[in-house]
Design a protein around this motif. Sequence first.
Motif, mmCIF file in Angstrom:
data_model
loop_
_atom_site.group_PDB
_atom_site.id
_atom_site.type_symbol
_atom_site.label_atom_id
_atom_site.label_comp_id
_atom_site.label_asym_id
_atom_site.label_seq_id
_atom_site.Cartn_x
_atom_site.Cartn_y
_atom_site.Cartn_z
ATOM 1 N N PRO A 295 -10.158 -54.430 -54.708
ATOM 2 C CA PRO A 295 -9.799 -53.520 -53.618
ATOM 3 C C PRO A 295 -10.988 -52.614 -53.309
ATOM 4 C CG PRO A 295 -8.711 -52.866 -55.650
ATOM 5 C CD PRO A 295 -9.410 -54.164 -55.921
ATOM 6 N N PRO A 296 -11.061 -52.133 -52.082
ATOM 7 C CA PRO A 296 -12.197 -51.283 -51.707
ATOM 8 C C PRO A 296 -12.178 -49.959 -52.465
ATOM 9 C CG PRO A 296 -10.525 -51.282 -49.983
ATOM 10 C CD PRO A 296 -10.105 -52.305 -51.006
ATOM 11 N N LEU A 297 -13.379 -49.433 -52.701
ATOM 12 C CA LEU A 297 -13.482 -48.112 -53.307
ATOM 13 C C LEU A 297 -13.103 -47.075 -52.258
ATOM 14 C CD1 LEU A 297 -16.796 -48.503 -55.316
ATOM 15 C CD2 LEU A 297 -14.462 -48.555 -56.185
ATOM 16 N N ARG A 298 -12.377 -46.058 -52.691
ATOM 17 C CA ARG A 298 -11.905 -45.036 -51.759
ATOM 18 C C ARG A 298 -12.212 -43.663 -52.303
ATOM 19 N NH1 ARG A 298 -6.570 -48.069 -51.561
ATOM 20 N NH2 ARG A 298 -6.923 -49.435 -49.804
ATOM 21 N N SER A 299 -12.263 -42.715 -51.389
ATOM 22 C CA SER A 299 -12.383 -41.326 -51.820
ATOM 23 C C SER A 299 -11.080 -40.939 -52.509
ATOM 24 C CB SER A 299 -12.636 -40.418 -50.618
ATOM 25 O OG SER A 299 -11.483 -40.389 -49.785
ATOM 26 N N ALA A 300 -11.134 -39.908 -53.308
ATOM 27 C CA ALA A 300 -9.930 -39.436 -54.010
ATOM 28 C C ALA A 300 -8.870 -38.996 -53.003
ATOM 29 C CB ALA A 300 -10.289 -38.291 -54.953
ATOM 30 N N ALA A 301 -9.302 -38.359 -51.921
ATOM 31 C CA ALA A 301 -8.352 -37.889 -50.905
ATOM 32 C C ALA A 301 -7.632 -39.063 -50.239
ATOM 33 C CB ALA A 301 -9.074 -37.049 -49.858
ATOM 34 N N LYS A 302 -8.384 -40.086 -49.886
ATOM 35 C CA LYS A 302 -7.775 -41.255 -49.241
ATOM 36 C C LYS A 302 -6.823 -41.962 -50.208
ATOM 37 C CE LYS A 302 -8.973 -45.194 -46.344
ATOM 38 N NZ LYS A 302 -10.073 -45.924 -45.666
ATOM 39 N N GLN A 303 -7.192 -42.028 -51.470
ATOM 40 C CA GLN A 303 -6.326 -42.668 -52.454
ATOM 41 C C GLN A 303 -5.038 -41.878 -52.663
ATOM 42 O OE1 GLN A 303 -6.913 -45.828 -53.785
ATOM 43 N NE2 GLN A 303 -4.741 -45.549 -54.258
ATOM 44 N N ARG A 304 -5.116 -40.545 -52.648
ATOM 45 C CA ARG A 304 -3.896 -39.730 -52.773
ATOM 46 C C ARG A 304 -2.948 -40.003 -51.609
ATOM 47 N NH1 ARG A 304 -7.514 -35.772 -54.148
ATOM 48 N NH2 ARG A 304 -7.180 -34.650 -52.196
ATOM 49 N N ILE A 305 -3.505 -40.155 -50.414
ATOM 50 C CA ILE A 305 -2.679 -40.481 -49.241
ATOM 51 C C ILE A 305 -2.016 -41.841 -49.446
ATOM 52 C CG2 ILE A 305 -2.723 -41.050 -46.779
ATOM 53 C CD1 ILE A 305 -5.063 -38.981 -46.553
ATOM 54 N N CYS A 306 -2.784 -42.810 -49.903
ATOM 55 C CA CYS A 306 -2.236 -44.158 -50.128
ATOM 56 C C CYS A 306 -1.126 -44.133 -51.177
ATOM 57 C CB CYS A 306 -3.340 -45.115 -50.543
ATOM 58 S SG CYS A 306 -4.462 -45.577 -49.209
ATOM 59 N N ASP A 307 -1.348 -43.406 -52.259
ATOM 60 C CA ASP A 307 -0.342 -43.352 -53.331
ATOM 61 C C ASP A 307 0.958 -42.726 -52.839
ATOM 62 O OD1 ASP A 307 -2.196 -44.495 -55.041
ATOM 63 O OD2 ASP A 307 -2.753 -42.593 -55.987
ATOM 64 N N ALA A 308 0.852 -41.634 -52.101
ATOM 65 C CA ALA A 308 2.051 -40.965 -51.585
ATOM 66 C C ALA A 308 2.738 -41.831 -50.528
ATOM 67 C CB ALA A 308 1.678 -39.604 -50.997
ATOM 68 N N ALA B 52 9.812 -43.818 -42.279
ATOM 69 C CA ALA B 52 8.682 -43.077 -42.857
ATOM 70 C C ALA B 52 8.087 -42.117 -41.836
ATOM 71 C CB ALA B 52 7.617 -44.050 -43.346
ATOM 72 N N SER B 53 7.602 -41.003 -42.350
ATOM 73 C CA SER B 53 7.028 -39.962 -41.508
ATOM 74 C C SER B 53 5.652 -39.565 -42.032
ATOM 75 C CB SER B 53 7.966 -38.746 -41.516
ATOM 76 O OG SER B 53 7.281 -37.584 -41.143
ATOM 77 N N LEU B 54 4.653 -39.591 -41.153
ATOM 78 C CA LEU B 54 3.323 -39.147 -41.561
ATOM 79 C C LEU B 54 3.338 -37.668 -41.926
ATOM 80 C CD1 LEU B 54 0.919 -41.045 -39.118
ATOM 81 C CD2 LEU B 54 1.583 -41.635 -41.458
ATOM 82 N N ASN B 55 4.193 -36.897 -41.287
ATOM 83 C CA ASN B 55 4.324 -35.475 -41.647
ATOM 84 C C ASN B 55 4.765 -35.324 -43.100
ATOM 85 O OD1 ASN B 55 3.564 -34.126 -39.271
ATOM 86 N ND2 ASN B 55 5.601 -34.428 -38.372
ATOM 87 N N GLN B 56 5.762 -36.087 -43.488
ATOM 88 C CA GLN B 56 6.259 -35.995 -44.862
ATOM 89 C C GLN B 56 5.227 -36.512 -45.862
ATOM 90 O OE1 GLN B 56 10.038 -38.030 -44.501
ATOM 91 N NE2 GLN B 56 11.133 -36.078 -44.308
#
Length: 195
Positions: A4-17, A30-34
């Motif tokens: 998988p591609p390397l990601r910034s920590a911020a982008k990975q937190r978004i993906c995990d959530a 699903a809601s991007l706000n949530q």
Amino acid sequence: MSHPPLRSAAKQRICDAALQHFVTYGYDGASLNQIAEMVGIRKASIYAHFANKDALYLTLLEDAIHAENEFIRSCFEAAHALPGQHYCESLKQHYQEAWHFRFLLRTAYVPPDSLREQITRLYNAHLALCQQQITHALAEYDAGLAKMDYLSEAYLGLVDSLHVELLYAGTARFDVRLQAMWQLFATALQQHLSP
């Protein structure tokens, strides 16, 4: 083997959530706000990493397929009594533990209409890998089995049945379904072993 591609920590937190959120609420719910609230950022910050909800969803799907491909490979590399048995017997625990597996099943069986074509293409490639693994395992088990293409198709049908059971009924009756379907497949293998 792809990674998988390397990601910034911020982008990975978004993906995990987002992964947990999409599994829980589906694409339409699903809601991007949530998701932003789960990460502790503003919704606008998601757009710094993903063009839109579809882009985020497809990124998660690609991640899930990568993880599942690796899981399938590892299961088929493990020694077991019959070809493909370890993968089938691992699915229940894997479903309980792996968000990406739950996401993949929900996405493949209940795809959002706007992404159906892309999801189908990606999921079919994933199934092709599963079929390659079982075909190879059958050939290693008994050379005569490799010539019987319908056995790999039957195995995919068995896997599909187990996936549907997990998705729609959860793990409660999984063992019953597994035992019934595996008995049929194992019997078919035994009948076609080379003399």
